[in-house]
Design a protein around this motif. Structure first.
Motif, mmCIF file in Angstrom:
data_model
loop_
_atom_site.group_PDB
_atom_site.id
_atom_site.type_symbol
_atom_site.label_atom_id
_atom_site.label_comp_id
_atom_site.label_asym_id
_atom_site.label_seq_id
_atom_site.Cartn_x
_atom_site.Cartn_y
_atom_site.Cartn_z
ATOM 1 N N MET A 65 0.876 -1.181 0.000
ATOM 2 C CA MET A 65 0.000 0.000 0.000
ATOM 3 C C MET A 65 0.909 1.225 0.000
ATOM 4 O O MET A 65 1.854 1.316 0.783
ATOM 5 N N GLY A 66 0.559 2.137 -0.921
ATOM 6 C CA GLY A 66 1.347 3.350 -1.017
ATOM 7 C C GLY A 66 0.482 4.627 -0.975
ATOM 8 O O GLY A 66 -0.700 4.599 -1.335
ATOM 9 N N ARG A 67 1.102 5.692 -0.558
ATOM 10 C CA ARG A 67 0.384 6.980 -0.414
ATOM 11 C C ARG A 67 0.388 7.710 -1.753
ATOM 12 O O ARG A 67 1.424 7.798 -2.429
ATOM 13 N N VAL A 68 -0.778 8.220 -2.148
ATOM 14 C CA VAL A 68 -0.940 8.917 -3.425
ATOM 15 C C VAL A 68 -1.513 10.317 -3.161
ATOM 16 O O VAL A 68 -1.890 10.644 -2.044
ATOM 17 N N HIS A 69 -1.575 11.105 -4.254
ATOM 18 C CA HIS A 69 -2.096 12.478 -4.121
ATOM 19 C C HIS A 69 -3.583 12.482 -3.804
ATOM 20 O O HIS A 69 -4.339 11.632 -4.316
ATOM 21 N N ARG A 70 -3.956 13.438 -3.014
ATOM 22 C CA ARG A 70 -5.358 13.552 -2.609
ATOM 23 C C ARG A 70 -6.155 14.270 -3.688
ATOM 24 O O ARG A 70 -5.625 15.104 -4.424
ATOM 25 N N HIS A 71 -7.430 13.956 -3.715
ATOM 26 C CA HIS A 71 -8.345 14.637 -4.620
ATOM 27 C C HIS A 71 -8.790 15.970 -3.980
ATOM 28 O O HIS A 71 -8.517 16.259 -2.802
ATOM 29 N N LEU A 72 -9.503 16.749 -4.778
ATOM 30 C CA LEU A 72 -10.012 18.025 -4.259
ATOM 31 C C LEU A 72 -10.967 17.810 -3.096
ATOM 32 O O LEU A 72 -10.944 18.542 -2.106
ATOM 33 N N ARG A 73 -11.781 16.756 -3.198
ATOM 34 C CA ARG A 73 -12.707 16.472 -2.103
ATOM 35 C C ARG A 73 -11.949 16.112 -0.831
ATOM 36 O O ARG A 73 -12.341 16.468 0.268
ATOM 37 N N ASP A 74 -10.811 15.399 -0.991
ATOM 38 C CA ASP A 74 -10.013 15.040 0.180
ATOM 39 C C ASP A 74 -9.425 16.286 0.846
ATOM 40 O O ASP A 74 -9.357 16.375 2.073
ATOM 41 N N ARG A 75 -9.006 17.190 0.028
ATOM 42 C CA ARG A 75 -8.409 18.418 0.602
ATOM 43 C C ARG A 75 -9.443 19.243 1.359
ATOM 44 O O ARG A 75 -9.164 19.820 2.392
ATOM 45 N N LEU A 76 -10.649 19.320 0.823
ATOM 46 C CA LEU A 76 -11.708 20.023 1.551
ATOM 47 C C LEU A 76 -12.047 19.316 2.858
ATOM 48 O O LEU A 76 -12.322 19.959 3.873
ATOM 49 N N MET A 77 -12.047 18.006 2.840
ATOM 50 C CA MET A 77 -12.332 17.266 4.057
ATOM 51 C C MET A 77 -11.234 17.433 5.087
ATOM 52 O O MET A 77 -11.476 17.391 6.304
ATOM 53 N N SER A 78 -9.995 17.649 4.621
ATOM 54 C CA SER A 78 -8.877 17.763 5.560
ATOM 55 C C SER A 78 -8.928 19.045 6.386
ATOM 56 O O SER A 78 -8.167 19.212 7.332
ATOM 57 N N VAL A 79 -9.834 19.932 6.009
ATOM 58 C CA VAL A 79 -10.003 21.131 6.836
ATOM 59 C C VAL A 79 -10.543 20.751 8.205
ATOM 60 O O VAL A 79 -10.208 21.355 9.227
ATOM 61 N N VAL A 80 -11.405 19.716 8.228
ATOM 62 C CA VAL A 80 -12.002 19.270 9.485
ATOM 63 C C VAL A 80 -11.262 18.061 10.040
ATOM 64 O O VAL A 80 -10.961 17.993 11.248
ATOM 65 N N LEU A 81 -10.970 17.068 9.170
ATOM 66 C CA LEU A 81 -10.288 15.841 9.584
ATOM 67 C C LEU A 81 -8.938 15.735 8.887
ATOM 68 O O LEU A 81 -8.753 16.225 7.765
#
Length: 308
Positions: free
Chosen positions: A1-17
């Motif tokens: 398992m490897g870490r990949v780039h986040r989507h735009l939705r992920d970045r918006l969610m990272s504001v809270v989590l």
């Protein structure tokens, strides 16, 4: 398992989590998704210690000092401003109330009379049983004949502190009718009949009824004119004193000598007169020069005759 780039939705969610996106490294797996990682608790920061620490720059320290000064000064200056505004409003309200209470003292209307203010110092009892005049100041004489003078000429002149010799002369002149001329009284001034002499419309002292008012202002209607007899005399020093007695009311009034103005007419010579004056001056200069030359020649002849 490897870490990949986040989507735009992920970045918006990272504001809270706190989330990251991962993908399975096995081609047969094909999984990809996000994993939520809880944020570590942050210890409260000691700002006072940070400001005093060496890690804080001088610019940051100056900024915090400026913020503190503003927080201290702003309430004080705001309170002063509000207090001054309150004082200005109170002063304006008081001035408005005074204008409503006494409009005649601030803006007198033409033709309005005012008895003035009673002075603290009053005259001493007059010999002969006469009632002393009440001393006032700041009167307006707007209605001629409204309050005719009931005292004597001597009372007004003595109350105005004129020299005793002047009081006696003026009193005798008024009693015998020996006037120096007549004057016309208007709001703009008091003029003699020939128009060459002018007195101010602010009269030094004037008798009304049983009172003597100083600094009386003539306040007739704009086109109104009254006539008065003028009496004048001088004291031992040569100073002239002028007194008028209007026909309408007999109010004895003292006019200040400094308020008098004598109009002097200057005449310009005609062109012919100037030519005659210049010709006379030229003839005089020629005669003087000729006399000097003749005197010099006579002196030279006399010296030659004495030489052997």
């Amino acid at each position: 398992m490897g870490r990949v780039h986040r989507h735009l939705r992920d970045r918006l969610m990272s504001v809270v989590l706190r989330v990251h996106r991962y993908r399975c490294s096995n081609p047969d797996c094909g999984w990809e998704g996000i994993v939520s990682i809880p944020r570590p608790p942050r210890a409260p920061r000691n700002w006072s210690a940070w400001v005093t620490s060496s890690s804080a720059s001088w610019g940051a320290r100056a900024t915090w000092m400026l913020v503190g000064a503003v927080c201290v000064v702003a309430p004080i200056e705001g309170g002063r401003y509000l207090l001054q505004r309150q004082r200005d409003r109170a002063a304006a309200a008081e001035a408005a109330s005074l204008r409503r209470a006494e409009p005649q003292l601030l803006a007198p209307l033409a033709g309005e009379s005012l008895d003035g203010l009673v002075l603290a110092t009053q005259e001493a009892p007059v010999p002969g049983g006469l009632k002393p005049l009440e001393r006032r100041a700041g009167c307006l004489w707007g209605v001629p004949g409204r309050n005719p003078y009931k005292g004597t000429v001597r009372q007004v002149l003595s109350g105005a502190k004129l020299p005793q010799e002047v009081v006696t002369k003026i009193d005798s002149m008024v009693a015998s009718g020996r006037k120096a001329g007549r004057v016309e009284i208007t709001n703009k001034g008091i003029w003699t009949e020939d128009g060459r002499r002018h007195f101010d419309s602010n009269v030094v002292a004037m008798g009304f009824g049983n009172s003597l008012c100083f600094n009386t202002k003539v306040n007739f209607q704009p086109a109104h004119v009254e006539v008065a007899d003028l009496y004048e005399t001088t004291d031992t020093t040569g100073a002239k004193y002028s007194v008028m007695v209007p026909y309408v009311c007999g109010n004895v009034a003292v006019l200040a000598e400094r308020a008098e103005r004598v109009e002097v007419a200057y005449s310009v010579p005609e062109p012919g007169t100037w030519a005659a004056v210049l010709a006379g001056l030229a003839a005089m200069a020629w005669a003087v020069r000729r006399g000097r030359r003749a005197g010099g020649e006579a002196g030279a002849g006399a010296v030659a005759a004495t030489v052997p």
